[in-house]
Design an enzyme around this catalytic site. Sequence first.
Site, PDB file in Angstrom:
ATOM      1  N   LYS A  54       0.874  -1.171  -0.020  1.00 48.13           N
ATOM      2  CA  LYS A  54       0.074  -0.042   0.025  1.00 48.13           C
ATOM      3  C   LYS A  54       0.867   1.280  -0.087  1.00 48.13           C
ATOM      4  O   LYS A  54       0.759   2.059  -0.736  1.00 48.13           O
ATOM      5  CB  LYS A  54      -0.946   0.065   1.317  1.00 48.13           C
ATOM      6  CG  LYS A  54      -1.982  -0.989   1.368  1.00 48.13           C
ATOM      7  CD  LYS A  54      -2.741  -1.145   2.304  1.00 48.13           C
ATOM      8  CE  LYS A  54      -3.879  -2.352   2.287  1.00 48.13           C
ATOM      9  NZ  LYS A  54      -4.539  -2.554   3.590  1.00 48.13           N
ATOM     10  N   GLN A  98      -3.818  -1.255   9.578  1.00 53.62           N
ATOM     11  CA  GLN A  98      -3.851  -2.734   9.294  1.00 53.62           C
ATOM     12  C   GLN A  98      -4.696  -3.565   9.917  1.00 53.62           C
ATOM     13  O   GLN A  98      -4.377  -3.590  11.228  1.00 53.62           O
ATOM     14  CB  GLN A  98      -2.493  -3.348   8.667  1.00 53.62           C
ATOM     15  CG  GLN A  98      -2.609  -4.632   8.141  1.00 53.62           C
ATOM     16  CD  GLN A  98      -3.344  -4.544   6.588  1.00 53.62           C
ATOM     17  OE1 GLN A  98      -3.206  -3.312   5.807  1.00 53.62           O
ATOM     18  NE2 GLN A  98      -3.936  -5.569   6.073  1.00 53.62           N
ATOM     19  N   ASP A 121     -10.760   3.612   5.081  1.00 55.97           N
ATOM     20  CA  ASP A 121     -11.097   2.006   4.995  1.00 55.97           C
ATOM     21  C   ASP A 121     -12.924   1.805   4.955  1.00 55.97           C
ATOM     22  O   ASP A 121     -13.303   0.891   4.543  1.00 55.97           O
ATOM     23  CB  ASP A 121     -10.642   1.274   6.239  1.00 55.97           C
ATOM     24  CG  ASP A 121      -9.662   0.705   5.821  1.00 55.97           C
ATOM     25  OD1 ASP A 121      -8.963   0.190   4.709  1.00 55.97           O
ATOM     26  OD2 ASP A 121      -8.260   0.495   6.665  1.00 55.97           O
TER      27      ASP A 121
HETATM   28  N1  GUN Z   1      -6.851  -6.305   6.258  1.00 58.96           N
HETATM   29  C1  GUN Z   1      -7.174  -6.981   5.041  1.00 58.96           C
HETATM   30  N2  GUN Z   1      -7.877  -6.126   4.449  1.00 58.96           N
HETATM   31  C2  GUN Z   1      -7.510  -4.830   4.949  1.00 58.96           C
HETATM   32  C3  GUN Z   1      -8.273  -3.504   4.635  1.00 58.96           C
HETATM   33  O1  GUN Z   1      -8.858  -3.618   3.330  1.00 58.96           O
HETATM   34  N3  GUN Z   1      -7.921  -2.749   5.099  1.00 58.96           N
HETATM   35  C4  GUN Z   1      -7.252  -2.809   6.501  1.00 58.96           C
HETATM   36  N4  GUN Z   1      -7.001  -1.814   7.217  1.00 58.96           N
HETATM   37  N5  GUN Z   1      -7.012  -3.963   6.949  1.00 58.96           N
HETATM   38  C5  GUN Z   1      -7.043  -4.889   5.947  1.00 58.96           C
END
Ligand code: GUN
Length: 298
Positions: A54, A98, A121
């Site tokens: 990311k 995350q 998110d």
């Molecule tokens: N863990 C798995 N997918 C995601 C996501 O889209 N965002 C976040 N913050 N954690 C994740």
Amino acid sequence: MQARIIDGKKASEELNQETAIEVANLARSHNLQPGLAVVLIGDDHASSVYVNMKAKKTIELGIYSEKIVLDKNAAADEVLQVIARLNKNPKIHGILVQSPPPPQMDESLIVRAINPAKDVDCFHPVNVGKLLLGENDGFYPCTPYGIMILLEKNGIDTVGKHCVIIGRSNIVGKPMMALLVQKEKGANATVTVCHSMTKNISDHTRRADIVIAAIGKAEFLKVDMIKDGAVVVDVGINRIEDSKSPKGYRIVGDVAFEEVARKASWITPVPGGVGPMTIAALMRNTLKACKLQNNING
Ligand code: GUN
């Protein structure tokens, strides 16, 4: 029938290209740079890989990036202080912690601490509420948003279609349901959500025009569970042992790809399907957050 591949790598590259152009335009027109902070708590290998992917994509698209890594034993207060600081930082328009956090940490506390305007998110209850209401000034959660774009880009219509989602997670299953059911262009589907307590899942999936597998079980969806010509979207990322691979394992989705691909009309591969779209959607949300916070339309 041999399914056509829904190419998430290609679709995400197209979308990222559009984002990069808009980021450059924003610099020119408003002297603004969108900024994303990614926070990782602990040292889980998979989470660390995702966070790095990311952060890397953020920089590639011209977005300002901050990566914050906290110890797996960090106190909740420390995490909340980091979030409070990011909430106030004008260079940061999006904050992502995350998921999942270490087991001792209450994720709902973290999610509620993020300023909803920076919640790229779409995990904060305010944004989840807006999503359900169909209000468009919040964010769409990255994976379901990425899937909607992927369907649209491949000309796969959802209007009046029966979509069966397997999995009811807050990250994928539930928001996927909310997006597909909206009375909006590119949605308008009839939605069934199956989960661990659903009886005879196959009875549901066999009636589906579109199946979205998001349960985290390797190769769960088999060929006898779908109807001829179904569209199959695979959200899973699972490690299975493979003595032939140099690493001793390989990555598979929630769909038994080879056999299902013989009966489906369209299918997403793993990797190269939904995964890259999730990150591309995050970049869109970061750009949108920056525009909203600066009262820029369009
Ligand atoms: N863990 C798995 N997918 C995601 C996501 O889209 N965002 C976040 N913050 N954690 C994740």
